[in-house]
Design a protein around this motif. Structure first.
Motif, PDB file in Angstrom:
ATOM      1  N   ALA A 152      37.341  37.561  45.354  1.00  0.00           N
ATOM      2  CA  ALA A 152      36.821  36.961  46.585  1.00  0.00           C
ATOM      3  C   ALA A 152      37.931  36.527  47.524  1.00  0.00           C
ATOM      4  N   SER A 153      39.046  36.010  46.990  1.00  0.00           N
ATOM      5  CA  SER A 153      40.118  35.501  47.841  1.00  0.00           C
ATOM      6  C   SER A 153      40.970  36.610  48.448  1.00  0.00           C
ATOM      7  N   LYS A 154      40.810  37.832  47.962  1.00  0.00           N
ATOM      8  CA  LYS A 154      41.637  38.940  48.440  1.00  0.00           C
ATOM      9  C   LYS A 154      40.810  40.037  49.119  1.00  0.00           C
ATOM     10  N   THR A 155      39.564  39.751  49.452  1.00  0.00           N
ATOM     11  CA  THR A 155      38.687  40.780  50.012  1.00  0.00           C
ATOM     12  C   THR A 155      39.206  41.326  51.326  1.00  0.00           C
ATOM     13  N   ALA A 156      39.452  40.434  52.294  1.00  0.00           N
ATOM     14  CA  ALA A 156      39.877  40.894  53.622  1.00  0.00           C
ATOM     15  C   ALA A 156      41.222  41.602  53.551  1.00  0.00           C
ATOM     16  N   GLU A 157      42.155  41.003  52.831  1.00  0.00           N
ATOM     17  CA  GLU A 157      43.486  41.597  52.755  1.00  0.00           C
ATOM     18  C   GLU A 157      43.441  42.977  52.113  1.00  0.00           C
ATOM     19  N   THR A 158      42.563  43.150  51.124  1.00  0.00           N
ATOM     20  CA  THR A 158      42.474  44.441  50.436  1.00  0.00           C
ATOM     21  C   THR A 158      41.881  45.510  51.337  1.00  0.00           C
ATOM     22  N   LEU A 159      40.909  45.150  52.143  1.00  0.00           N
ATOM     23  CA  LEU A 159      40.254  46.145  52.985  1.00  0.00           C
ATOM     24  C   LEU A 159      41.210  46.774  53.982  1.00  0.00           C
TER      25      LEU A 159
END
Length: 593
Positions: free
Chosen positions: A444-451
């Motif tokens: 959840a904490s890395k969703t935006a960065e991963t996308l």
């Protein structure tokens, strides 16, 4: 969504997850390092020295890192060209023999035996009717019938005598006639004898044929013998033209796009032509049975669009499809989708219709875009308690695996729990490195960065999965529906803010007067934001006072400033945490109204 059969380790299939505390119905995925970090499946280790090394074609399929293969036939390796040619021959033979759509048999013709039996039945019926009529006549006139029988018996007795005695000469006939006048009692017997004599008398000799008639008859016989006996000529079989079969709107052969379709099936079957042909044939058959081509015109409603939808494109211009399974936690929505078999069937048809409409926009040319990126949001996904959802999605996954090979270029799973990644590691550990490299996972904490994170080219052919301007706001991006100031065409700039440091962004301009508009967000925030305008004279105008954004905050700051004199706008991000932060911003200059 999935793309290839489960029994093919190189196809990266999808399947529903197990049922732990917060189970999810979606693809199995492999375990990452620490749970809080986004994971890209690493390349597989090389086989040990004692391992069996596969032949050259296998090495390509299981290459170190995944890069979407070319569809330009001239650029293919020789073994792939050979496999493509073999598959084309199999397809051509199938089209010639109508193996995709068998020709209906001709209507059966009436057999001669059947006609003869029908004629005999009619004759038998007539005989039966005649006998019934005779019986009725016998009942009406019994005395006449008795007399007739007595007369018949007398005639039979005379007939027996006539068979032994030779016919009398004319003189005897005259004596019999005279006796008939004298003997009245024997009248009937004499008459019977006369009839017998006449009936057994020799027929008159036929008139002799003339010589001319004999010659004519002989000539006629010779002519008949000379004429050839007519032979029964069978009509030639009708010429059957090769059938035309289309798949995803593309003919199987005879089109430059056909090679792209055939290559997808070959890659799904490791370039084994016979297996690829069997898969292709089953796909054509399924589409006809399911009625896929007519399904596009059906109106199945719009209530499911919040669960599955297309939003934006990745860096390679592929459409991005989002699956949001948390929506099924809504009890009313779940009942409307799965309360009975008819609604479940409708949802399955809608999923196929959605996929077909997405595929219809593909360009199957050699260099066109013909695959998609799949983002699976596993946040608040329902568990196996909702069995109807599991049953429908499992069936849909199977359809995708069997009938849409190589249609998913990358699968990004976001909001993933640690147990999900750990379990998925066991599931996909048998896959080749090529298949594993298609999966990416993030907590959840890395969703935006991963996308929209940067991935080095040596690990993946895609330098960035999805640009921030194409990522929806709820997933950390800048894409919003109904926005007026910015669109997908306005690129987002990414900047890393080091731990315990302050980063400034200067937005300059040359046009006066003008309005400077900007958007800004920090992934994970926990920073302080401030905006100032600094004119050329050196004084400072406070545009936005310092504001601390916590980790739980995830807004987009949208602001503007009207500029009437030379100067610049300075945006400050003060990161006092021990973690690196990612700053995303974009701006434009507008003419004031």
């Amino acid at each position: 969504m999935a793309e290839e059969p489960l029994n093919n380790p190189d196809s990266a299939p999808l399947a529903p997850p197990p049922a732990p505390e917060e189970p999810v119905v979606f693809p199995k995925v492999e375990a990452p390092p620490p749970p809080e970090e986004a994971v890209v499946i690493p390349e597989a280790e090389k086989p040990a020295s004692g391992a069996v090394v596969e032949e050259e074609p296998k090495k390509v399929a299981g290459s170190v890192s995944f890069k979407e293969e070319t569809n330009v036939v001239a650029d293919l390796p020789d073994y792939q060209k050979k496999a493509l040619d073999e598959l084309k021959k199999l397809v051509q033979d199938a089209l010639n023999n109508h193996l995709f759509t068998p020709v209906p048999p001709p209507p059966p013709q009436a057999e001669p035996e059947t006609e003869q039996a029908a004629t005999e039945a009619v004759v038998e019926e007539e005989k039966k009717e005649k006998k019934e009529e005779e019986k009725e006549e016998e009942k009406e006139a019994p005395p006449a019938a008795a007399a007739a029988e007595e007369e018949k018996a007398s005639e039979e007795a005379v007939d027996e005598s006539a068979e032994v005695v030779t016919p009398p000469p004319p003189a005897v006939a005259d004596m019999v006639a005279a006796a008939a006048v004298v003997d009245e009692d024997g009248a009937k017997t004499v008459e019977a004898i006369e009839e017998t004599i006449v009936s057994v008398s020799a027929p008159p000799p036929s008139a002799p044929q003339s010589e001319e008639q004999a010659l004519e008859k002989e000539a006629e016989e010779v002519k008949q013998e000379a004429e050839p006996v007519p032979q029964e000529v069978t009509a030639p079989a009708p010429v059957v033209e090769p059938e035309e079969v289309f798949l995803y709107g593309v003919p199987l052969l005879g089109d430059e796009r056909s090679d792209t379709i055939l290559l997808k099936f070959l890659r799904a079957r490791d370039f084994k032509p016979k297996e690829a042909f069997a898969m292709l044939k089953n796909t054509v058959r399924w589409r006809k049975e399911f009625g896929v081509d007519t399904l596009l015109e059906e109106d199945l409603g719009t209530e499911y669009e919040k669960v599955v939808f297309v939003h934006g494109f990745d860096k390679e211009k592929r459409p991005v499809v989002y699956n949001v399974f948390g929506e099924f936690q809504d009890k009313e929505f779940y009942q409307n989708a799965f309360s009975d078999a008819e609604k479940q069937k409708k949802f399955l048809k809608w999923l196929v219709q959605f996929l077909e409409r997405t595929v219809k926009k593909f360009d199957f040319g050699p260099t066109g875009i013909n695959s998609l990126v799949l983002v699976n949001d596993l946040k608040n996904s329902p568990g196996y308690g909702k069995r109807d959802l599991y049953k429908v999605t499992s069936k849909f996954f199977q359809l995708l695996q069997d009938n849409y090979p190589e249609f998913v270029a990358k699968q990004v799973c976001i909001n993933v729990s640690w147990w999900y990644v750990a379990y998925s590691w066991v599931y996909i550990s048998v896959f080749t490195p090529r298949s594993k490299s298609k999966f990416v996972f993030a907590g959840a904490s890395k969703t935006a960065e991963t996308l929209f994170k940067f991935v080095p080219l040596e690990l993946c052919s895609i330098s960035r999965y999805i640009a921030p301007e194409h990522v929806p706001v709820q997933y950390g991006g800048h894409s919003r529906t109904g926005e007026l100031e910015f669109s997908h065409e306005d690129s987002v700039i990414e900047v890393d803010v080091k731990p315990n440091s302050k980063h400034e962004v200067e937005l300059s301009h040359t046009q006066l007067p003008s309005v400077l508009v900007w958007e800004l967000r920090v992934v994970g925030w926990d920073v302080t934001y401030e905006a100032q305008y600094v004119p050329a004279e050196g004084y400072t105008v406070l545009v936005s006072k310092p504001r601390k954004f916590a980790v739980v905050d995830d807004p987009i700051i949208a602001d503007s400033f009207k500029i009437t004199e030379p100067g610049k706008v300075v945006l400050s991000i003060d990161n006092k945490s021990s973690k690196k932060k990612k700053l995303l911003y974009r701006f434009k200059i507008k003419t004031p109204e």
